[in-house]
Design an enzyme around this catalytic site. Structure first.
Site, PDB file in Angstrom:
ATOM      1  N   GLU A   1       0.370   4.167   0.832  1.00  7.53           N
ATOM      2  CA  GLU A   1      -0.306   5.231   1.580  1.00  7.53           C
ATOM      3  C   GLU A   1       0.727   6.057   2.330  1.00  7.53           C
ATOM      4  O   GLU A   1       1.504   5.504   3.100  1.00  7.53           O
ATOM      5  CB  GLU A   1      -1.268   4.610   2.599  1.00  7.53           C
ATOM      6  CG  GLU A   1      -2.404   3.854   1.954  1.00  7.53           C
ATOM      7  CD  GLU A   1      -2.973   2.744   2.838  1.00  7.53           C
ATOM      8  OE1 GLU A   1      -2.264   2.261   3.743  1.00  7.53           O
ATOM      9  OE2 GLU A   1      -4.126   2.367   2.602  1.00  7.53           O
TER      10      GLU A   1
ATOM     11  N   GLU B   1      -9.816  -1.456  13.300  1.00  8.75           N
ATOM     12  CA  GLU B   1     -10.232  -2.325  12.202  1.00  8.75           C
ATOM     13  C   GLU B   1      -9.127  -3.329  11.919  1.00  8.75           C
ATOM     14  O   GLU B   1      -8.000  -2.937  11.655  1.00  8.75           O
ATOM     15  CB  GLU B   1     -10.478  -1.461  10.959  1.00  8.75           C
ATOM     16  CG  GLU B   1     -10.772  -2.274   9.724  1.00  8.75           C
ATOM     17  CD  GLU B   1     -10.509  -1.499   8.430  1.00  8.75           C
ATOM     18  OE1 GLU B   1     -10.761  -0.281   8.382  1.00  8.75           O
ATOM     19  OE2 GLU B   1     -10.022  -2.123   7.473  1.00  8.75           O
TER      20      GLU B   1
ATOM     21  N   ARG C   1      -0.818   2.448  12.940  1.00  3.57           N
ATOM     22  CA  ARG C   1      -1.451   1.221  12.450  1.00  3.57           C
ATOM     23  C   ARG C   1      -1.324   0.974  10.943  1.00  3.57           C
ATOM     24  O   ARG C   1      -2.000   0.111  10.382  1.00  3.57           O
ATOM     25  CB  ARG C   1      -2.916   1.210  12.840  1.00  3.57           C
ATOM     26  CG  ARG C   1      -3.700   2.408  12.346  1.00  3.57           C
ATOM     27  CD  ARG C   1      -5.094   2.123  12.696  1.00  3.57           C
ATOM     28  NE  ARG C   1      -6.049   3.162  12.499  1.00  3.57           N
ATOM     29  CZ  ARG C   1      -7.334   2.931  12.662  1.00  3.57           C
ATOM     30  NH1 ARG C   1      -7.763   1.747  12.982  1.00  3.57           N
ATOM     31  NH2 ARG C   1      -8.195   3.891  12.483  1.00  3.57           N
ATOM     32  N   HIS C   2      -0.499   1.772  10.291  1.00  2.00           N
ATOM     33  CA  HIS C   2      -0.257   1.547   8.859  1.00  2.00           C
ATOM     34  C   HIS C   2       1.211   1.279   8.586  1.00  2.00           C
ATOM     35  O   HIS C   2       2.076   1.949   9.143  1.00  2.00           O
ATOM     36  CB  HIS C   2      -0.660   2.784   8.040  1.00  2.00           C
ATOM     37  CG  HIS C   2      -2.129   3.007   7.969  1.00  2.00           C
ATOM     38  ND1 HIS C   2      -2.786   3.834   8.860  1.00  2.00           N
ATOM     39  CD2 HIS C   2      -3.062   2.522   7.125  1.00  2.00           C
ATOM     40  CE1 HIS C   2      -4.078   3.832   8.550  1.00  2.00           C
ATOM     41  NE2 HIS C   2      -4.277   3.048   7.500  1.00  2.00           N
TER      42      HIS C   2
ATOM     43  N   ARG D   1      -1.862  -6.174  12.714  1.00  2.00           N
ATOM     44  CA  ARG D   1      -2.725  -5.426  13.642  1.00  2.00           C
ATOM     45  C   ARG D   1      -3.283  -6.338  14.739  1.00  2.00           C
ATOM     46  O   ARG D   1      -3.540  -5.895  15.855  1.00  2.00           O
ATOM     47  CB  ARG D   1      -3.897  -4.776  12.884  1.00  2.00           C
ATOM     48  CG  ARG D   1      -3.463  -3.585  12.067  1.00  2.00           C
ATOM     49  CD  ARG D   1      -4.667  -2.877  11.490  1.00  2.00           C
ATOM     50  NE  ARG D   1      -4.261  -1.789  10.608  1.00  2.00           N
ATOM     51  CZ  ARG D   1      -5.108  -1.026   9.939  1.00  2.00           C
ATOM     52  NH1 ARG D   1      -6.409  -1.233  10.052  1.00  2.00           N
ATOM     53  NH2 ARG D   1      -4.668  -0.055   9.175  1.00  2.00           N
TER      54      ARG D   1
ATOM     55  N   ARG E   1       0.853  -1.201   0.000  1.00  2.00           N
ATOM     56  CA  ARG E   1       0.000   0.000   0.000  1.00  2.00           C
ATOM     57  C   ARG E   1       0.882   1.242   0.000  1.00  2.00           C
ATOM     58  O   ARG E   1       1.666   1.448   0.940  1.00  2.00           O
ATOM     59  CB  ARG E   1      -0.889   0.033   1.249  1.00  2.00           C
ATOM     60  CG  ARG E   1      -1.864  -1.128   1.365  1.00  2.00           C
ATOM     61  CD  ARG E   1      -3.099  -0.891   0.514  1.00  2.00           C
ATOM     62  NE  ARG E   1      -3.897  -2.106   0.386  1.00  2.00           N
ATOM     63  CZ  ARG E   1      -5.044  -2.345   1.026  1.00  2.00           C
ATOM     64  NH1 ARG E   1      -5.513  -1.441   1.862  1.00  2.00           N
ATOM     65  NH2 ARG E   1      -5.707  -3.448   0.830  1.00  2.00           N
TER      66      ARG E   1
ATOM     67  N   SER F   1     -11.651  -6.201   6.641  1.00  2.00           N
ATOM     68  CA  SER F   1     -12.882  -5.833   5.953  1.00  2.00           C
ATOM     69  C   SER F   1     -13.246  -6.952   5.015  1.00  2.00           C
ATOM     70  O   SER F   1     -12.414  -7.771   4.637  1.00  2.00           O
ATOM     71  CB  SER F   1     -12.832  -4.511   5.193  1.00  2.00           C
ATOM     72  OG  SER F   1     -11.602  -4.115   4.875  1.00  2.00           O
TER      73      SER F   1
HETATM   74  P1  AMO Z   1      -8.779  -3.393   3.200  1.00  2.00           P
HETATM   75  O1  AMO Z   1      -8.161  -2.426   2.262  1.00  2.00           O
HETATM   76  O2  AMO Z   1      -9.719  -2.847   4.223  1.00  2.00           O
HETATM   77  O3  AMO Z   1      -9.603  -4.509   2.391  1.00  2.00           O
HETATM   78  O4  AMO Z   1      -7.637  -4.200   3.932  1.00  2.00           O
HETATM   79  C1  AMO Z   1      -7.930  -5.317   4.752  1.00  2.00           C
HETATM   80  C2  AMO Z   1      -7.207  -5.240   6.069  1.00  2.00           C
HETATM   81  O5  AMO Z   1      -5.814  -5.121   5.873  1.00  2.00           O
HETATM   82  C3  AMO Z   1      -5.233  -4.354   6.903  1.00  2.00           C
HETATM   83  N1  AMO Z   1      -4.563  -3.179   6.336  1.00  2.00           N
HETATM   84  C4  AMO Z   1      -3.360  -2.721   6.721  1.00  2.00           C
HETATM   85  N2  AMO Z   1      -2.496  -3.150   7.670  1.00  2.00           N
HETATM   86  C5  AMO Z   1      -1.348  -2.471   7.821  1.00  2.00           C
HETATM   87  N3  AMO Z   1      -0.995  -1.402   7.076  1.00  2.00           N
HETATM   88  C6  AMO Z   1      -1.815  -0.929   6.105  1.00  2.00           C
HETATM   89  N4  AMO Z   1      -1.437   0.119   5.358  1.00  2.00           N
HETATM   90  C7  AMO Z   1      -3.053  -1.602   5.900  1.00  2.00           C
HETATM   91  N5  AMO Z   1      -4.098  -1.419   5.049  1.00  2.00           N
HETATM   92  C8  AMO Z   1      -4.981  -2.381   5.334  1.00  2.00           C
HETATM   93  C9  AMO Z   1      -6.355  -3.921   7.824  1.00  2.00           C
HETATM   94  C10 AMO Z   1      -7.559  -4.041   6.927  1.00  2.00           C
HETATM   95  O6  AMO Z   1      -8.727  -4.267   7.661  1.00  2.00           O
HETATM   96  N6  AMO Z   1      -9.852  -6.528  -0.613  1.00  2.00           N
HETATM   97  C11 AMO Z   1     -10.296  -6.055   0.668  1.00  2.00           C
HETATM   98  C12 AMO Z   1     -10.636  -7.177   1.620  1.00  2.00           C
HETATM   99  C13 AMO Z   1     -11.838  -7.985   1.194  1.00  2.00           C
HETATM  100  O7  AMO Z   1     -12.908  -7.398   0.994  1.00  2.00           O
HETATM  101  O8  AMO Z   1     -11.722  -9.220   1.109  1.00  2.00           O
HETATM  102  C14 AMO Z   1      -9.188  -5.184   1.299  1.00  2.00           C
HETATM  103  O9  AMO Z   1      -8.039  -5.235   0.900  1.00  2.00           O
HETATM  104  O10 AMO Z   1      -6.411  -4.840   8.901  1.00  2.00           O
END
Ligand code: AMO
Length: 443
Positions: free
Chosen positions: A222, A366, A228-229, A417, A220, A369
């Protein structure tokens, strides 16, 4: 005489009165008059070594040894008078009288951090800058022991439920989840992307194998500076076909989470204790509509939201509310507005402004998802167009839905997480072996 075979430190208590060979690192050296004591550590545990003054050759070698020297030691296993008879104490109940010491590797320079410190309250930057050495600390070691149990238990829990393990490509031709948070890479003479999730591929695999799961790297881009990221994490994904509704997905995910938590509780007791951590109670996970959660926030916490989504503070408050009200450390928030969910999310029957999707919160953040996906080809084309995107760009994805794809859905869990919240770590980065963030690409 037969050559000695190395034994592990945890096994020493079974060899009282015998000469054994151990390998490991020195955590601490203590000199008491003419005696030298070491704490030796291997992958199984720690034991005390003592070098007696009547062994001048050994004393000479022992005097050279400092913290984090790697040794092979031969010695006699003796019961420690004060601790003997305490089976629970394991290697703590014995002491090794050293007969020979071989230094197999020595640090080339002064150690930048004291890894033997049981508290180990280093600044995050110091901890991460000295990551390789820091991993030797027992508290840090515990994080990754628990993480390994998590990965194993997740796979077992999925397999038990009929999910087949898959691995999907991480070099992909298009940005799966849309948005701007993807890394572009040079792929020979073309541009490619690092996978933002296995979303499309797990759906494709589901259309053939019905139930699949993946433990895989997610990238990601981001530019977040949060606790938490990270920019590279390990996703615990799953996808399942022939569902009656998205409630089926939550039921499976709940079962998986409960199995994972139970496994960590059983196999990770000592590591949890080091953090004073307790595993979540085994209660049914409440399912609350997001719109309901918004009302709860207003009523219970006087917290205003934009009416559509809740921020991280709102998540924390909802976490507190469900703990108080339902005795649960988890909560499913359901029915997210269509505008804030990906184009592939299934609109709710009779209420197309909402979706049959959920987030799973654990202790107020979270961790997953998921939801039901659109499985009808034409409906998916419309959903793509509605977002101002070109269906042609999603040709390969759309092909999945041409050949009889059943109602289906799944989830994506963030593995780090889970460990962060389980142990109460200040940052997710403590739960990543070598974290990647906006600023950090090393070590
Ligand atoms: P989403 O983008 O919400 O959903 O990501 C799912 C889970 O991944 C974790 N997460 C992260 N952990 C650490 N750093 C990050 N930058 C980060 N971004 C996300 C979180 C989050 O809840 N395709 C959908 C899932 C699906 O619908 O099956 C998806 O990627 O715990």
């Amino acid at each position: 005489m037969e050559a000695l075979k190395r034994i592990l430190i945890t096994e020493t208590a079974k060899h009282i009165g015998e000469t054994v060979m151990l390998c490991g690192w020195v955590s601490v050296r203590r000199d008491h008059g003419k005696l030298i004591f070491f704490e030796l550590r291997d992958r199984s545990g720690t034991v005390q070594l003592v070098v007696l003054p009547d062994k001048p050759n050994v004393i000479e070698g022992a005097k050279e040894v400092r913290s984090e020297y790697a040794l092979t030691v031969i010695g006699l296993v003796k019961a420690r008078p004060s601790k003997s008879g305490d089976a629970e104490a394991g290697p703590m109940s014995v002491e090794i009288e050293v007969e020979s010491i071989e230094i197999v590797a020595r640090p080339g320079e002064e150690l930048p951090i004291d890894v033997s410190n049981p508290e180990f309250n280093l600044q995050l930057e110091t901890l991460l800058n000295n990551r390789t050495l820091a991993l030797r600390n027992e508290k840090v070691h515990s994080i990754f022991s628990l993480y390994a149990i998590l990965l194993d238990a997740y796979a077992v829990a999925c397999r038990t439920r009929g999910f087949m393990e898959i691995k999907t490509p991480k070099i992909v031709p298009a940005a799966t989840e849309g948005g701007a948070n993807f890394f572009k890479i040079q792929y020979f003479d073309r541009e490619a992307f690092l996978a933002q999730s296995p979303q499309f591929y797990k759906q494709a695999a589901m259309s053939a194998f019905e139930r699949v799961f993946e433990i895989g790297t997610v990238f990601r881009a981001e530019p977040h500076f949060t606790t938490r990221h990270v920019n590279e994490y390990t996703g615990l994904d799953a996808e399942m076909g022939f569902i009656a509704s998205f409630e089926d997905i939550m039921t499976e995910l709940e079962g998986v989470m409960m199995d994972v938590v139970a496994a960590i509780g059983e196999r990770g007791r000592k590591d949890l204790e080091r953090y004073g951590a307790t595993i979540p109670p085994s209660v049914t996970i409440p399912r609350i509509r997001l719109s309901e959660a918004v009302k709860i926030l207003k009523k219970e916490y006087s917290k205003e939201t934009d009416g559509e989504d809740i921020d991280s503070e709102g998540e924390r408050m909802i976490g507190e509310y469900v703990a108080k009200t339902y005795g649960s450390d988890f909560v499913f928030l359901t029915h997210y507005p269509r505008a804030i969910r990906p184009f592939y999310s299934m609109p709710s029957a009779g209420d197309p402004n909402y979706t049959d999707t959920f987030d799973l919160l654990f202790r107020g953040i979270e961790i997953a998802s998921g939801g039901q996906r659109i499985h009808d080809y034409q409906m998916l084309v419309e959903s793509i167009k509605k977002r101002g995107m070109d269906p042609e760009a999603f040709k390969d994805y759309l092909d999945i839905f041409k050949y009889g794809t059943p109602p289906h859905g799944g989830w994506g869990l963030g593995s780090e997480r889970i460990i962060q919240k389980l142990l109460g770590l200040g940052s997710i980065k403590e739960a990543v072996l070598f974290p990647r963030d906006v600023k950090r690409l090393t070590p």
